[in-house]
Motif scaffolding. Sequence first.
Motif, PDB file in Angstrom:
ATOM      1  N   ARG A  68      91.534  27.241  83.201  1.00 47.63           N
ATOM      2  CA  ARG A  68      90.520  27.611  82.194  1.00 47.63           C
ATOM      3  C   ARG A  68      90.922  28.889  81.463  1.00 47.63           C
ATOM      4  NH1 ARG A  68      85.410  28.771  84.461  1.00 47.63           N
ATOM      5  NH2 ARG A  68      86.103  28.848  86.610  1.00 47.63           N
ATOM      6  N   LEU A  69      92.210  29.120  81.326  1.00 44.13           N
ATOM      7  CA  LEU A  69      92.714  30.336  80.699  1.00 44.13           C
ATOM      8  C   LEU A  69      93.423  30.000  79.398  1.00 44.13           C
ATOM      9  CD1 LEU A  69      93.507  33.349  80.677  1.00 44.13           C
ATOM     10  CD2 LEU A  69      95.495  32.730  82.076  1.00 44.13           C
ATOM     11  N   LEU A  70      93.108  30.762  78.363  1.00 43.43           N
ATOM     12  CA  LEU A  70      93.756  30.612  77.064  1.00 43.43           C
ATOM     13  C   LEU A  70      94.211  31.991  76.610  1.00 43.43           C
ATOM     14  CD1 LEU A  70      94.488  28.834  74.617  1.00 43.43           C
ATOM     15  CD2 LEU A  70      92.217  29.337  73.696  1.00 43.43           C
ATOM     16  N   ARG A  71      95.524  32.130  76.337  1.00 44.13           N
ATOM     17  CA  ARG A  71      96.069  33.425  75.945  1.00 44.13           C
ATOM     18  C   ARG A  71      96.702  33.350  74.566  1.00 44.13           C
ATOM     19  NH1 ARG A  71      99.750  35.900  80.605  1.00 44.13           N
ATOM     20  NH2 ARG A  71     100.776  33.877  80.416  1.00 44.13           N
ATOM     21  N   VAL A  72      96.538  34.435  73.815  1.00 39.74           N
ATOM     22  CA  VAL A  72      97.166  34.566  72.507  1.00 39.74           C
ATOM     23  C   VAL A  72      97.789  35.956  72.429  1.00 39.74           C
ATOM     24  CG1 VAL A  72      96.776  34.689  70.023  1.00 39.74           C
ATOM     25  CG2 VAL A  72      95.606  32.958  71.369  1.00 39.74           C
ATOM     26  N   GLY A  73      99.036  36.014  71.930  1.00 32.40           N
ATOM     27  CA  GLY A  73      99.742  37.286  71.878  1.00 32.40           C
ATOM     28  C   GLY A  73      99.509  38.043  70.586  1.00 32.40           C
ATOM     29  N   MET A  74      99.584  39.390  70.676  1.00 35.57           N
ATOM     30  CA  MET A  74      99.438  40.249  69.505  1.00 35.57           C
ATOM     31  C   MET A  74     100.140  41.573  69.798  1.00 35.57           C
ATOM     32  SD  MET A  74      95.932  41.447  67.576  1.00 35.57           S
ATOM     33  CE  MET A  74      96.006  42.414  66.063  1.00 35.57           C
ATOM     34  N   THR A  75     100.673  42.199  68.763  1.00 30.99           N
ATOM     35  CA  THR A  75     101.395  43.463  68.923  1.00 30.99           C
ATOM     36  C   THR A  75     100.590  44.615  68.346  1.00 30.99           C
ATOM     37  OG1 THR A  75     103.532  42.328  68.798  1.00 30.99           O
ATOM     38  CG2 THR A  75     103.521  44.699  68.383  1.00 30.99           C
TER      39      THR A  75
END
Length: 796
Positions: A786-793
């Motif tokens: 149930r985990l959703l990850r999105v990357g950002m700098t």
Amino acid sequence: MAERDESRDAEVGDGVHKNLGSKKVSWTTLAAGRTDSLNLEAGRFSRSHSHNSKTSWGRTMSLAFQSIGVIYGDIGTSPLYVYSSTFPDGIKHKDDILGVLSLIIYTIILLPMLKYIFIVLWANDEGDGGTFALYSKICRYAKVSLTPNQQPEDRELSNYRLETPSKQLQRAAKIKEKLEKSKIAKQILFLVTILGTSMVMGDGVLTPSISVLSAVEGINSLSENADVWISIAILIVLFSVQRFGTDKVGFTFAPIVSVWFLFISGIGLYNLFKYEIKVLRAFDPRYIIDYFKRNGKRGWISLGGVLLCITGTEAMFADLGHFNVRAVQISFSTMVFPAILAAYIGQGAYLTRYPGDVSNTFYASIPGKIYWPTFVVAVAAAVIASQAMISGAFAIISQSLSLGCFPRVKVIHTSAKYEGQVYIPEINYILMIACVVVTFAFKTTTKIGNAYGIAVVFVMVITTCMVTLIMLMIWKTKIWKIILFVIIFGLIELLYLSSVLYKFKQGGYLPLAFALILMTIMGIWHYVHTKRYMYEVQHKVSTDSMKNIVNSPNINRVPGIGLLYSELVHGIPPIFPHFVNSIPSIHSVLVFVSVKSLPISKVASEERFMFRQIEPRENMMFRCVVRYGYNDVNEPPTQFERHLVENLIDFIRQGHLMLNAVTTEDGDQTTSIQHSTLFATDFGRGRGSVNSAVHVEELQQENRTLGVSSESMNADNLALPLREAEEVRFVQNALDEGVVYLLGETKVIAKQESSLLNKIVVNYVYDFLRKNFRQGEEVMAVPHSRLLRVGMTYEV
């Protein structure tokens, strides 16, 4: 901008509270109070008690007994090695025994008894002690934290008190003002805090080594190398069983250490009456003066060995959260203090007859018939002493995590009874390796004692400095008492510090090296953590941008509850637009969760969650601040989700109770209610409309059944109850659909124009620490399904 928002929040909250009792409240004011209701939400909670709450004498006596096993193992096993460390080259003059014994007596009376038992223990932070507790106490009375920690809602916590200095106490106000205005003072205070905690961590390495090795040395037939290898084997076993938690052997600690104190006091009294009762003359402090006159520099150097008689003193304060002040005072005064005094006096009496046995004073002075029972109890007491400091090291790292001062590690709470008992696998094995290396490299208690003394006295000096600041700014103690406190304890500790620093090359460098490594890790992590937080504050999403994102026709509302985590307490984090751009959908109920660590020990469970509605209301989006103290236990995901939803529903109902109360007072409310929007229940699309007439008819039918006349119920009066029912039903249905965790994988890099040092710290050192320690979802135990990850700098 953030400061203005916080100020407006506080004003709105106070205004709604006042206006609820008046006859007229406009819908606009009420709506503002409803949507910016963090302060209201905090203020309505009941006041809970803290560790300092009154405890029955029966409970206090029980805690006093338990504290004997948890706190005093270190100071209780010091008689194993104090005389040998003080006289490494043997006793040169018979009266030197009385001089050293007098030093030991008055050191124990002045530092553990007078300073800690009667003064420092009262400087606790809501019942918790230690260097971090002193720092957090200061941070609550002055804005000296390097990260914002005094938002308006924090002041409403039952155990989070801010005190405004009175006009009569201008000294405290001036000191507070200077601290708050000086960035250097804030940085120094923080550095001193992490230095103190790093030194205590050094104790976590040195205590097991010196305690176990000194106990094993009682086997006279063994060679030096055999002592070392047996000690290493015991240390490996000791660290291997840490995962089971100290609570597994809980009540066995106190009886064993109590037996140990009975043994050493009994042996001490036996030696006193058998060999030389005249050593009681050491209570005359003139023997101290004569000792220094006779030995000069050699006497000053020997203070490093005398200091070891109070090792573990800081544990009385650091482990206070497990017990209470009265329990610690009783146990030390009635059991520990007389027992260790009797042990040292008895050893002094023995040495007057056999000064050549000074290298093995403790075991040499034991009557032959009880030698082996004493040896067995000594080894057990040494292991317990080691256990206490290892547990203390785990607790310190746990506190550091909560204050953003250490990379993420897995914290396992091993006891439901003692919330402060934790186990950290990574730290456990690092400590084990360090202990084995120290024991193998130094081989003797005398050499380890040279290192041990620096760690002990450094923490004491730091505690004296921070308690002095508390006396000046918080307690507002009379100035002559503060001067007396600093002169007596400060000078004594500085004298000891100068002595142990003299042995820097003989092993004293070791705790300083440990401290330097830990301070570097903690300082760099906290520095970038602060920069990252300030970046989110400066780039948070505006209200207009939020409306445009949500109302975009390209965005779909999907079933369920989405929990988007952010460290940002006020406002929408910049990661949210990035989420929507990457995955053009929003859950039917979206909660922006900010897990906030406060510089207090514990937050009452009923005060943990705070909510704010994000307008427009029909979007079913909320902001939630989840507050933890540094000794709070993180709940498992399922339990956390249930508590969050329960508190969200409670928040919705409380808001409608307030609206209902105002509606009955304001006749102009009808028009505003008629223009309000009921919520969607089409979970396939996440948006839709509700036939309010059907629900009005249902509610009217229910009221007719209850005997309420239909004439008194019209659509306008029913709008608020229907709205509440729809919101609650909407949230419950979303929960049934499932909860999804949304985590932003933020990479922090230094700006192009940054200095070379800043680039090295941020781009390499911090990035290395982040990659090689646990990630956020591992620490929070988020289910991967149930985990959703999105990357950002982030450029800081």
